[in-house]
Design a protein around this motif. Structure first.
Motif, PDB file in Angstrom:
ATOM      1  N   PHE A 159     -16.919  13.941 -47.597  1.00  0.00           N
ATOM      2  CA  PHE A 159     -15.585  14.179 -48.157  1.00  0.00           C
ATOM      3  C   PHE A 159     -14.957  12.816 -48.448  1.00  0.00           C
ATOM      4  O   PHE A 159     -14.744  12.009 -47.536  1.00  0.00           O
ATOM      5  N   ASP A 160     -14.693  12.574 -49.724  1.00  0.00           N
ATOM      6  CA  ASP A 160     -14.163  11.283 -50.175  1.00  0.00           C
ATOM      7  C   ASP A 160     -12.728  11.495 -50.661  1.00  0.00           C
ATOM      8  O   ASP A 160     -12.494  12.144 -51.684  1.00  0.00           O
ATOM      9  N   SER A 161     -11.745  10.933 -49.902  1.00  0.00           N
ATOM     10  CA  SER A 161     -10.342  11.134 -50.284  1.00  0.00           C
ATOM     11  C   SER A 161      -9.894  10.228 -51.415  1.00  0.00           C
ATOM     12  O   SER A 161      -8.750  10.324 -51.876  1.00  0.00           O
ATOM     13  N   ASN A 162     -10.764   9.305 -51.851  1.00  0.00           N
ATOM     14  CA  ASN A 162     -10.496   8.519 -53.053  1.00  0.00           C
ATOM     15  C   ASN A 162      -9.146   7.804 -52.954  1.00  0.00           C
ATOM     16  O   ASN A 162      -8.339   7.801 -53.882  1.00  0.00           O
ATOM     17  N   GLY A 163      -8.903   7.208 -51.753  1.00  0.00           N
ATOM     18  CA  GLY A 163      -7.625   6.549 -51.517  1.00  0.00           C
ATOM     19  C   GLY A 163      -7.356   5.379 -52.428  1.00  0.00           C
ATOM     20  O   GLY A 163      -6.197   5.003 -52.647  1.00  0.00           O
ATOM     21  N   THR A 164      -8.393   4.788 -52.996  1.00  0.00           N
ATOM     22  CA  THR A 164      -8.205   3.666 -53.915  1.00  0.00           C
ATOM     23  C   THR A 164      -7.443   4.101 -55.158  1.00  0.00           C
ATOM     24  O   THR A 164      -6.550   3.391 -55.655  1.00  0.00           O
ATOM     25  N   ASN A 165      -7.760   5.294 -55.665  1.00  0.00           N
ATOM     26  CA  ASN A 165      -7.120   5.781 -56.890  1.00  0.00           C
ATOM     27  C   ASN A 165      -5.939   6.702 -56.621  1.00  0.00           C
ATOM     28  O   ASN A 165      -5.104   6.906 -57.517  1.00  0.00           O
ATOM     29  N   PHE A 166      -5.875   7.278 -55.412  1.00  0.00           N
ATOM     30  CA  PHE A 166      -4.776   8.189 -55.080  1.00  0.00           C
ATOM     31  C   PHE A 166      -4.194   7.747 -53.736  1.00  0.00           C
ATOM     32  O   PHE A 166      -4.560   8.260 -52.683  1.00  0.00           O
ATOM     33  N   SER A 167      -3.277   6.776 -53.799  1.00  0.00           N
ATOM     34  CA  SER A 167      -2.717   6.173 -52.584  1.00  0.00           C
ATOM     35  C   SER A 167      -1.499   6.957 -52.115  1.00  0.00           C
ATOM     36  O   SER A 167      -0.394   6.426 -51.992  1.00  0.00           O
ATOM     37  N   THR A 168      -1.703   8.251 -51.884  1.00  0.00           N
ATOM     38  CA  THR A 168      -0.671   9.120 -51.320  1.00  0.00           C
ATOM     39  C   THR A 168      -1.197   9.697 -50.019  1.00  0.00           C
ATOM     40  O   THR A 168      -2.401   9.812 -49.808  1.00  0.00           O
ATOM     41  N   ASN A 169      -0.274  10.077 -49.124  1.00  0.00           N
ATOM     42  CA  ASN A 169      -0.664  10.541 -47.797  1.00  0.00           C
ATOM     43  C   ASN A 169      -1.609  11.735 -47.873  1.00  0.00           C
ATOM     44  O   ASN A 169      -1.371  12.692 -48.626  1.00  0.00           O
ATOM     45  N   VAL A 170      -2.647  11.678 -47.062  1.00  0.00           N
ATOM     46  CA  VAL A 170      -3.618  12.761 -47.028  1.00  0.00           C
ATOM     47  C   VAL A 170      -4.300  12.770 -45.672  1.00  0.00           C
ATOM     48  O   VAL A 170      -4.526  11.722 -45.064  1.00  0.00           O
ATOM     49  N   SER A 171      -4.566  13.960 -45.150  1.00  0.00           N
ATOM     50  CA  SER A 171      -5.532  14.151 -44.071  1.00  0.00           C
ATOM     51  C   SER A 171      -6.717  14.834 -44.733  1.00  0.00           C
ATOM     52  O   SER A 171      -6.607  15.984 -45.190  1.00  0.00           O
ATOM     53  N   THR A 172      -7.829  14.150 -44.794  1.00  0.00           N
ATOM     54  CA  THR A 172      -8.944  14.639 -45.606  1.00  0.00           C
ATOM     55  C   THR A 172      -9.348  16.049 -45.208  1.00  0.00           C
ATOM     56  O   THR A 172      -9.504  16.933 -46.058  1.00  0.00           O
ATOM     57  N   LEU A 173      -9.524  16.293 -43.898  1.00  0.00           N
ATOM     58  CA  LEU A 173      -9.795  17.632 -43.385  1.00  0.00           C
ATOM     59  C   LEU A 173      -8.739  17.964 -42.346  1.00  0.00           C
ATOM     60  O   LEU A 173      -8.357  17.101 -41.549  1.00  0.00           O
ATOM     61  N   ALA A 174      -8.278  19.206 -42.320  1.00  0.00           N
ATOM     62  CA  ALA A 174      -7.261  19.623 -41.348  1.00  0.00           C
ATOM     63  C   ALA A 174      -7.528  21.054 -40.914  1.00  0.00           C
ATOM     64  O   ALA A 174      -7.748  21.935 -41.746  1.00  0.00           O
ATOM     65  N   PHE A 175      -7.486  21.263 -39.600  1.00  0.00           N
ATOM     66  CA  PHE A 175      -7.750  22.599 -39.051  1.00  0.00           C
ATOM     67  C   PHE A 175      -6.734  22.892 -37.963  1.00  0.00           C
ATOM     68  O   PHE A 175      -6.393  22.027 -37.156  1.00  0.00           O
ATOM     69  N   GLY A 176      -6.248  24.151 -37.945  1.00  0.00           N
ATOM     70  CA  GLY A 176      -5.265  24.543 -36.943  1.00  0.00           C
ATOM     71  C   GLY A 176      -5.364  26.007 -36.584  1.00  0.00           C
ATOM     72  O   GLY A 176      -5.844  26.833 -37.366  1.00  0.00           O
ATOM     73  N   HIS A 177      -4.908  26.322 -35.387  1.00  0.00           N
ATOM     74  CA  HIS A 177      -4.861  27.702 -34.888  1.00  0.00           C
ATOM     75  C   HIS A 177      -6.223  28.391 -35.028  1.00  0.00           C
ATOM     76  O   HIS A 177      -6.310  29.539 -35.482  1.00  0.00           O
ATOM     77  N   MET A 178      -7.295  27.693 -34.641  1.00  0.00           N
ATOM     78  CA  MET A 178      -8.612  28.306 -34.782  1.00  0.00           C
ATOM     79  C   MET A 178      -9.492  27.961 -33.589  1.00  0.00           C
ATOM     80  O   MET A 178      -9.201  27.034 -32.824  1.00  0.00           O
ATOM     81  N   ARG A 179     -10.572  28.701 -33.454  1.00  0.00           N
ATOM     82  CA  ARG A 179     -11.561  28.431 -32.416  1.00  0.00           C
ATOM     83  C   ARG A 179     -12.951  28.431 -33.041  1.00  0.00           C
ATOM     84  O   ARG A 179     -13.206  29.130 -34.030  1.00  0.00           O
ATOM     85  N   GLY A 180     -13.825  27.616 -32.478  1.00  0.00           N
ATOM     86  CA  GLY A 180     -15.203  27.625 -32.930  1.00  0.00           C
ATOM     87  C   GLY A 180     -15.455  26.809 -34.181  1.00  0.00           C
ATOM     88  O   GLY A 180     -16.192  27.246 -35.067  1.00  0.00           O
ATOM     89  N   LEU A 181     -14.865  25.600 -34.272  1.00  0.00           N
ATOM     90  CA  LEU A 181     -15.124  24.708 -35.400  1.00  0.00           C
ATOM     91  C   LEU A 181     -16.235  23.732 -35.020  1.00  0.00           C
ATOM     92  O   LEU A 181     -16.206  23.133 -33.947  1.00  0.00           O
ATOM     93  N   THR A 182     -17.223  23.570 -35.933  1.00  0.00           N
ATOM     94  CA  THR A 182     -18.261  22.559 -35.755  1.00  0.00           C
ATOM     95  C   THR A 182     -18.375  21.729 -37.027  1.00  0.00           C
ATOM     96  O   THR A 182     -18.523  22.281 -38.120  1.00  0.00           O
ATOM     97  N   LEU A 183     -18.295  20.407 -36.868  1.00  0.00           N
ATOM     98  CA  LEU A 183     -18.594  19.473 -37.957  1.00  0.00           C
ATOM     99  C   LEU A 183     -19.809  18.669 -37.520  1.00  0.00           C
ATOM    100  O   LEU A 183     -19.776  18.010 -36.475  1.00  0.00           O
ATOM    101  N   ARG A 184     -20.866  18.724 -38.310  1.00  0.00           N
ATOM    102  CA  ARG A 184     -22.104  18.028 -37.949  1.00  0.00           C
ATOM    103  C   ARG A 184     -22.612  17.232 -39.151  1.00  0.00           C
ATOM    104  O   ARG A 184     -22.723  17.756 -40.253  1.00  0.00           O
ATOM    105  N   ASN A 185     -22.879  15.965 -38.921  1.00  0.00           N
ATOM    106  CA  ASN A 185     -23.402  15.087 -39.975  1.00  0.00           C
ATOM    107  C   ASN A 185     -22.492  15.083 -41.210  1.00  0.00           C
ATOM    108  O   ASN A 185     -22.954  15.154 -42.346  1.00  0.00           O
ATOM    109  N   VAL A 186     -21.209  14.989 -40.951  1.00  0.00           N
ATOM    110  CA  VAL A 186     -20.208  14.947 -42.022  1.00  0.00           C
ATOM    111  C   VAL A 186     -19.679  13.515 -42.136  1.00  0.00           C
ATOM    112  O   VAL A 186     -19.448  12.841 -41.131  1.00  0.00           O
TER     113      VAL A 186
END
Length: 701
Positions: free
Chosen positions: A382-409
């Motif tokens: 996941f590339d937020s491309n901050g060089t060209n879009f210098s506005t606030n961002v959280s690239t990935l965001a998760f809330g109110h959930m259970r059972g999240l897995t991020l692997r080799n990301v």
């Protein structure tokens, strides 16, 4: 006549008797003179009558006097009876006076005793306060042990779930391997029983068998069969194109991996490599696999693929993203029970000023951990491309959930906020991921662990019910070129993150802390490598937190301190860490309670090696702290106790090897069985026991 009161028998006071007789003589004298005057001035019957009356009055007076004598006699008798009573009263009065004197003496003694008790209370108050603190600490320890037990139960349950999922993954892996190895189609025979996942050809089309079936001709009913490849529209099986590829001169359609949206041979070099791209997939039907290119995604780095990928995500299940760069202009939303799988060369790139590339698909009404569950994201960038879009961002965001897995990301080029925002999440695994290049202001974490506090900290959806995170494991990840690595910076009393595990990660080239726990309970930070940053580990809780294990970390060249426990942490174990070349201090803790520092190596720090100031119930044992105070302050030593604003208390310093030791403003300290080059003793020390140490090449008993 003349009457006199008897002076001998009358009990009246003599002076009173004299006065009474004198008055009586005066009355009688006046009466005699009156009688003489009457005799001279008058005569006859009237005078005789007058004299008779006077004589009668005199007789009455005599009788009255006689009665008075009787009264006086009665008074005398009463006084005689009263005398013993008066004597008794006098004795009682004397006794009362004696009792009053005794009471005065007792009052003086009681006043002195009260003063003694007040002084004793002042003297005992520190002891009482210490005992109250001890009881409070014991209760805190019991609470911590309860939290530890609860956390262990959560950890065991989570591990059981992971083992079960891994077993299911392996089974699916093997099943898929068998399917790919034995992939072929059979002509339909009504007399044969077919089982899943047999491929049947019938009237020129191919079907996958979904369950055991006999004698039912294949149709695309989704119950017994599902269509895989349809016969050509001319009814003979001939086709004009397949995926826009026309038949050759012999009527065959030669399909390449690119023409069907599959991974190329450069991406997948062997059958096992192909299957590795599907690790973690638990599926029972090949037809449940959705390729984003089937919905029109291109992945050429120029086309906006947002809508196509969102349509694929809406299907849930297993979503395949082939190699390529996919431009995203609106935040994607991933539903529950979804596996989002790339090839390792699949890139989702932010191409607009959006607040996130991907979030979970919550409608904003489900609190706690109930909005979504079971989301796996693997082998994606996941590339937020901050060089060209210098506005606030959280690239990935998760809330109110259970059972999240991020692997080799991989999460790259984030501007302003966070690479990954974990908010109100339970049973989360972040494994083998890379967080690279966060361009943000002071205090921002590459991976933030946060609670559902307000729209200001989590703007994508509510409810903002203060749900914290629970059971989060981050392992084998890389954090580089950012501000803070892992941490938090918002909190609410009564809502602490629990069971946070940070294992085997690599931190480098950060401008602030590598790990910054904030309002976390039951924490393990172990086996990490931390290079640079202001602090390796910095703990400053707004509310009292318990149960920290900081172990086996290698902390190299922090610009301030290696490990610092600043505020509101108890039951902390700092074990077997290596801290080298800190600009200021190696390991420090200020005003904390129940700290164990055991088996650490601290070398070449600019000032103090290990320093406990204002802390209580501390054990500093089995450490090797040498060659510190490289800036030659002259006041910082390899191990220091005290020298803070508050007194350091109840500390054991034992079995350590150190070049220099110093203690000052310390109380109830035991220093024993250490190898010490030299000792510096400061002011304001009480109850110091130093014995059986090897100091400056001499045993000092």
């Amino acid at each position: 006549m003349t009457v006199y009161l008897d002076e001998t028998s009358n009990p009246i006071d003599p002076e009173e008797r004299v006065k009474i007789n004198l008055n009586w003589r005066r009355i009688m004298g006046a009466f005699v003179n009156l009688q003489r005057q009457i005799n001279i001035l008058a005569g006859g019957q009237e005078v005789d009558e007058l004299l008779a009356r006077i004589d009668e009055a005199i007789n009455n007076a005599i009788n009255t006097t006689t009665n008075t004598q009787q009264v006086l006699d009665d008074i005398s008798a009463a006084l005689n009876q009263l005398e013993p009573v008066l004597n008794d009263a006098l004795v009682a009065t004397n006794k009362a006076n004696d009792a009053a004197d005794d009471a005065n003496v007792l009052n003086v003694a009681l006043t002195a005793l009260k003063a003694d008790l007040e002084r004793l209370q002042i003297d005992l108050q520190p002891i009482v306060d210490s005992e109250v603190q001890r009881v409070t600490n014991e209760q805190a320890r019991v609470n911590a042990e309860t939290s530890r037990s609860d956390a262990e139960a959560v950890r065991v349950n989570a591990e059981t779930l992971r083992i079960t999922a891994e077993q299911a993954r392996i089974a699916a892996h093997n099943e898929l391997l068998d399917l790919l190895t034995n992939f072929k189609s059979l002509p339909y025979d009504a007399s044969v029983t077919y089982d899943f996942p047999t491929i049947i050809s019938y009237n020129g089309s191919s079907y996958i068998v979904l369950k055991g079936v006999t004698g039912i001709a294949p149709i695309n009913d989704g119950i017994n069969y599902r269509l895989l490849a349809q016969k050509g529209v001319d009814g003979t099986g001939a086709v004009s194109t397949v995926n826009n590829v026309a038949p050759d001169s012999t009527g065959n359609v030669n399909l390449t991996s690119a023409s069907i949206g599959a991974a190329s041979t450069s991406d997948l070099t062997t059958t096992n490599d192909n299957l590795e791209a599907l690790d973690g997939i638990v599926t029972t039907h090949l037809a449940d696999i959705t390729n984003v290119k089937s919905y029109g995604a291109v992945g050429d780095g120029a086309t906006d693929d947002t809508d196509a990928i969102q349509q694929a995500l809406n299907q849930g299940g297993l979503i395949l993203i082939p190699s390529g760069t996919y431009l995203i202009t609106t935040t994607l939303r991933v539903p529950s029970n979804t596996i989002l799988l790339g090839t390792g060369n699949s890139i989702l790139k932010r191409n607009a000023s959006i607040l996130a590339i991907l979030i979970n698909d919550s409608d904003g009404t489900q609190g706690l951990y109930n909005a979504n569950e079971n989301i796996l994201i693997e082998n994606l960038t996941f590339d937020s491309n901050g060089t060209n879009f210098s506005t606030n961002v959280s690239t990935l965001a998760f809330g109110h959930m259970r059972g999240l897995t991020l692997r080799n990301v991989k999460i790259l080029n984030t501007f302003g906020w966070h690479c990954l925002e974990l908010n109100s999440s339970q049973h989360t695994l972040i494994e083998g991921c890379t967080f690279d290049d966060l361009n943000a202001g002071t205090g921002n974490e590459m991976l933030q662990i946060d609670l559902a506090y307000s729209s200001g900290v989590f703007p994508w959806f509510g409810p903002w019910d203060n749900t914290p995170c629970e059971d989060v494991t981050i392992r084998n990840c890389v954090f580089k070129n950012g501000v803070c690595g892992i941490g938090s910076h918002s909190a609410q009393d009564g809502y602490k993150h629990k069971v946070i595990n940070i294992y085997d990660n690599h931190f480098s080239n950060l401008t602030e802390e590598c790990v910054k726990p904030y309002n976390w309970d039951v924490v393990e930070i172990e086996d990490n490598y931390m290079l640079g940053g202001t602090y390796g580990i910095y703990i400053s809780n707004p509310f009292l937190c318990y149960n920290y294990s900081i172990a086996n970390n290698h902390i190299e060249s922090p610009t301030i301190r290696g490990i610092h426990i600043a505020l509101n942490a108890t039951d902390v174990k700092i074990l077997k860490n290596n801290v080298n070349n800190a600009t200021n201090h190696g390991i420090t803790f200020n005003g904390q309670l129940d700290i164990i520092v055991d088996g650490n190596k601290v070398k070449n720090c600019g000032q103090a090696g290990i320093w406990s100031y204002g802390s209580e119930q501390v054990k500093i044992i089995n450490n090797y702290s040498v060659d510190n105070d490289k800036t030659v302050t002259g006041i910082r030593q390899d191990i220091m106790i005290g020298y803070g604003t508050n007194v350091a208390k109840t500390t054991i310093v034992k079995n350590n090897t150190m070049g220099t030791l110093a203690y000052g403003k310390a109380d109830s300290i035991i220093i024993k069985d250490n190898f010490i080059g030299s000792v510096t003793v400061g002011a304001d020390n009480t109850n110091i026991q130093i014995s059986e140490n090897f100091i400056n090449n001499t045993w000092v008993i």
